[in-house]
Enzyme design. Structure first.
Site, PDB file in Angstrom:
ATOM      1  N   GLN A  78       0.852  -1.185   0.000  1.00 37.45           N
ATOM      2  CA  GLN A  78       0.000   0.000   0.000  1.00 37.45           C
ATOM      3  C   GLN A  78       0.890   1.237   0.000  1.00 37.45           C
ATOM      4  O   GLN A  78       1.699   1.438   0.908  1.00 37.45           O
ATOM      5  CB  GLN A  78      -0.925   0.053   1.212  1.00 37.45           C
ATOM      6  CG  GLN A  78      -1.939   1.200   1.041  1.00 37.45           C
ATOM      7  CD  GLN A  78      -2.716   1.518   2.294  1.00 37.45           C
ATOM      8  OE1 GLN A  78      -2.142   1.902   3.303  1.00 37.45           O
ATOM      9  NE2 GLN A  78      -4.023   1.365   2.240  1.00 37.45           N
ATOM     10  N   TYR A 157      -5.378  11.090   4.135  1.00 36.74           N
ATOM     11  CA  TYR A 157      -4.018  11.316   3.665  1.00 36.74           C
ATOM     12  C   TYR A 157      -4.044  12.084   2.337  1.00 36.74           C
ATOM     13  O   TYR A 157      -5.077  12.592   1.936  1.00 36.74           O
ATOM     14  CB  TYR A 157      -3.280   9.986   3.612  1.00 36.74           C
ATOM     15  CG  TYR A 157      -3.174   9.351   4.988  1.00 36.74           C
ATOM     16  CD1 TYR A 157      -2.409   9.951   5.993  1.00 36.74           C
ATOM     17  CD2 TYR A 157      -3.890   8.203   5.317  1.00 36.74           C
ATOM     18  CE1 TYR A 157      -2.343   9.409   7.266  1.00 36.74           C
ATOM     19  CE2 TYR A 157      -3.825   7.653   6.589  1.00 36.74           C
ATOM     20  CZ  TYR A 157      -3.051   8.264   7.557  1.00 36.74           C
ATOM     21  OH  TYR A 157      -3.001   7.739   8.828  1.00 36.74           O
ATOM     22  N   ARG A 204      -7.505   2.300  -2.591  1.00 39.87           N
ATOM     23  CA  ARG A 204      -8.408   2.277  -1.434  1.00 39.87           C
ATOM     24  C   ARG A 204      -9.024   3.657  -1.245  1.00 39.87           C
ATOM     25  O   ARG A 204      -8.329   4.675  -1.334  1.00 39.87           O
ATOM     26  CB  ARG A 204      -7.653   1.872  -0.170  1.00 39.87           C
ATOM     27  CG  ARG A 204      -8.602   1.506   0.986  1.00 39.87           C
ATOM     28  CD  ARG A 204      -7.856   1.040   2.209  1.00 39.87           C
ATOM     29  NE  ARG A 204      -8.686   0.139   3.010  1.00 39.87           N
ATOM     30  CZ  ARG A 204      -8.584   0.007   4.313  1.00 39.87           C
ATOM     31  NH1 ARG A 204      -7.718   0.724   4.995  1.00 39.87           N
ATOM     32  NH2 ARG A 204      -9.363  -0.845   4.963  1.00 39.87           N
ATOM     33  N   GLY A 292      -9.273  -6.557   8.893  1.00 40.54           N
ATOM     34  CA  GLY A 292      -8.148  -5.856   9.496  1.00 40.54           C
ATOM     35  C   GLY A 292      -7.739  -6.469  10.812  1.00 40.54           C
ATOM     36  O   GLY A 292      -6.982  -7.432  10.860  1.00 40.54           O
ATOM     37  N   ARG A 293      -8.285  -5.908  11.915  1.00 40.92           N
ATOM     38  CA  ARG A 293      -7.847  -6.338  13.247  1.00 40.92           C
ATOM     39  C   ARG A 293      -7.980  -7.839  13.477  1.00 40.92           C
ATOM     40  O   ARG A 293      -7.191  -8.426  14.221  1.00 40.92           O
ATOM     41  CB  ARG A 293      -8.640  -5.566  14.309  1.00 40.92           C
ATOM     42  CG  ARG A 293      -8.153  -4.134  14.487  1.00 40.92           C
ATOM     43  CD  ARG A 293      -9.159  -3.316  15.256  1.00 40.92           C
ATOM     44  NE  ARG A 293     -10.384  -3.138  14.494  1.00 40.92           N
ATOM     45  CZ  ARG A 293     -11.525  -2.691  15.023  1.00 40.92           C
ATOM     46  NH1 ARG A 293     -11.582  -2.421  16.314  1.00 40.92           N
ATOM     47  NH2 ARG A 293     -12.588  -2.522  14.269  1.00 40.92           N
TER      48      ARG A 293
END
Length: 337
Positions: A78, A157, A204, A292-293
């Site tokens: 990424q 971002y 993404r 994810g987690r």
């Protein structure tokens, strides 16, 4: 496996043997997307994160990609330019952004959290250089053995800042109208596809997300226009976060003709993605679901989901502490004899 910041890189933004083990442990994922990798010095957001803009960084990543491939996995890097979400104490440089508007809250630095600084607004002539930075890093990623790259256009971002209606106050061809605000993202994707090919390029996005204080006032129009433009390049996939109303996301699924990865649970809230959320979004047309987690504490997550085994919870205290504890210390499911 969704991208997740882990703050385990060595000095100089180098990938480490522990990182190779971490990703290799999770190689049964259909696709691993790494933590955010800075494409340039000024693009670094947090300390302790890896890069792909020097020869040394490129070489260091080869150990990681080789380990994943040896275990039968596939891995995309990424590429994440932090833009205004950075600090001179981290990079030695003043952060840049579409406009001189600081991010909300504090940013991480080597000496602890500090108020987000006011970024330097990029001149019009400079903007293409930062779009090209993704392509330069993508070329290095392929040289390092990655199967492809995911451009980080989400979570406040740099790409997200250009899409924003409050972080981007420009009046040139990169600001104002929807067409102008999507231009930077389109140029970055175009440049990356040209260098590494469409089948090796994903992106993404977090429609309507408010990370780091960004706001988008016209989410359906903005993202429909963006996906329409991106479709011309036929990238490998679009990776959406569930950061806006389900009706809007369903509309974007209909607007996007290619493969769609859905990340059902945004941010760091109390809930993590499981079988229920995955099944729901598959029913709404997602081709793939990113976890994810759940992958942090369950390196064998695929087997656990397939066999309906318990999913171990994540320990937030170990997310960013560094070291191998809470990184390489989560075991596969232990079957009873």
């Amino acid at each position: 496996m969704a991208p997740m910041t882990r703050i385990r890189a060595a000095a100089g933004g180098l990938a480490t043997p522990s990182m190779a083990t971490y990703y290799a442990q999770r190689a049964t994922a259909g696709l691993i997307v790494t933590e955010g990798v800075q494409p340039s010095v000024v693009g670094q957001s947090n300390p302790g994160t890896p890069g792909l803009h020097t020869d040394e960084q490129t070489t260091a990543w080869r150990t990681v990609t080789a380990a994943v491939h040896a275990n039968g996995g596939r891995i995309f890097a990424q590429l994440m330019h932090g833009g205004r979400v950075s600090h001179p104490d981290t990079t030695g440089m003043r952060p840049v952004g579409p406009s001189a508007v600081p991010a909300a809250g504090t940013v991480f630095t080597p000496t602890g959290p500090q108020p987000a600084p006011i970024p330097r607004a990029l001149d019009t002539a400079e903007v293409p250089e930062h779009a090209q930075a993704y392509a330069h890093a993508a070329r290095r990623a392929i040289d390092a053995g990655f199967d492809g790259v995911e451009l980080h256009g989400a979570n406040g971002y740099l790409m997200s800042q250009f899409l924003s209606s409050n972080a981007n106050l420009r009046t040139d061809l990169y600001g104002g109208s929807v067409r102008n605000r999507i231009r930077f993202v389109v140029e970055a994707v175009s440049a990356t596809v040209e260098v590494v090919g469409a089948s090796r390029t994903g992106i993404r996005l977090s429609p309507g997300g408010t990370f780091w204080g960004v706001r988008e006032t016209d989410v359906p129009e903005l993202y429909t226009a963006l996906l329409t433009e991106l479709a011309r390049f036929e990238p490998a996939y679009v990776h959406l976060e569930a950061t806006t109303e389900e009706e809007t996301l369903a509309g974007l699924r209909r607007a996007w003709p290619g493969a769609l990865i859905m990340n059902p649970v945004p941010g760091l809230g109390p809930k993590q993605t499981g079988r229920t959320e995955a099944g729901h979004w598959r029913g709404l047309g997602a081709d793939l679901i990113s976890f994810g987690r759940a992958f942090l504490t369950n390196p064998d997550l695929v087997e656990r989901l397939r066999n309906r085994l318990p999913i171990a919870p994540a320990d937030e205290a170990t997310y960013y502490q560094g070291g191998d504890a809470g990184y390489l210390t989560y075991p596969a499911y232990q079957y009873m004899a």
